[in-house]
Design an enzyme around this catalytic site. Structure first.
Site, PDB file in Angstrom:
ATOM      1  N   CYS A 103       0.988  -1.219   0.152  1.00 39.47           N
ATOM      2  CA  CYS A 103       0.094   0.051   0.064  1.00 39.47           C
ATOM      3  C   CYS A 103       0.762   1.114   0.106  1.00 39.47           C
ATOM      4  O   CYS A 103       1.490   1.460   0.943  1.00 39.47           O
ATOM      5  CB  CYS A 103      -0.912  -0.105   1.251  1.00 39.47           C
ATOM      6  SG  CYS A 103      -1.904   1.387   1.359  1.00 39.47           S
ATOM      7  N   LEU A 104       1.031   1.717  -1.147  1.00 42.62           N
ATOM      8  CA  LEU A 104       1.727   3.039  -1.362  1.00 42.62           C
ATOM      9  C   LEU A 104       0.916   4.026  -2.287  1.00 42.62           C
ATOM     10  O   LEU A 104       0.755   3.546  -3.535  1.00 42.62           O
ATOM     11  CB  LEU A 104       3.314   2.692  -2.052  1.00 42.62           C
ATOM     12  CG  LEU A 104       4.213   3.922  -2.087  1.00 42.62           C
ATOM     13  CD1 LEU A 104       4.602   4.532  -0.773  1.00 42.62           C
ATOM     14  CD2 LEU A 104       5.410   3.400  -2.914  1.00 42.62           C
TER      15      LEU A 104
END
Length: 184
Positions: A103-104
């Protein structure tokens, strides 16, 4: 008319020129322009730069001393679509789930074709230096980091050495042994 037929016959005997996809050309450019980032290493086969191995080795923070491998797949729609990263070892991290999804924000909603692979590599390193509990994939880890930082630190240390956290076994990504502390 005769000249046109002659040219067509000549062209038919020439080997076909293989076209290079936009994604492949852009991936090659990004990798050729790559400047070394401390604690980040990349490797790839020059004949297929669409698959990259990324290794992050943080030298500070909760994940200091760990070795985290990622497989990166560049999609055919690159640079219009973000590269896909998968964390190979199972780790305890608020922004990486137990299946290795990352999750970026720049790999999702904030992706723009002008972003480079270099920037993404630096972004993944940043996740290890400053994990973000406000944008989690692992909600348990995010909750620990936000509400119980000492507990989070103990869980990270336990997981880095291949231990268990809340009944979940993690892959060993750090050399040595860890003696669990019960003070948090």
């Amino acid at each position: 008319m005769l000249g046109l037929r002659k040219k067509q016959r000549e062209n038919a005997n020439k080997p076909a020129v293989k076209s290079v996809s936009v994604a492949l050309a852009r991936a090659k450019k990004d990798l050729n322009d790559y400047e070394n980032i401390p604690n980040v290493s990349i490797s790839y086969n020059e004949s297929n730069p669409m698959k990259i191995k990324l290794v992050i080795t943080p030298n500070e923070g909760f994940y200091e001393g760990g070795r985290f491998e990622f497989d990166c797949q560049i999609p055919e729609e690159f640079p219009n679509k973000a590269p896909e990263f998968h964390c190979v070892p199972k780790i305890y991290h608020p922004n990486i789930d137990l299946q290795g999804h990352v999750c970026l924000n720049i790999l999702r909603n904030d992706w723009k074709p002008t972003l480079t692979l270099q920037l993404v590599f630096a972004g993944i390193l940043h996740l290890f230096l400053q994990p973000n509990p406000n944008d989690p994939l692992n909600k348990d880890a995010a909750n620990d980091l936000a509400k119980f930082p000492k507990k989070f630190e103990e869980h990270v240390k336990e997981s880095l050495y291949g231990g268990y956290v809340d009944g979940e076994k993690f892959d060993k990504v750090k050399e040595g042994y860890y003696k669990k502390s019960y003070y948090y």
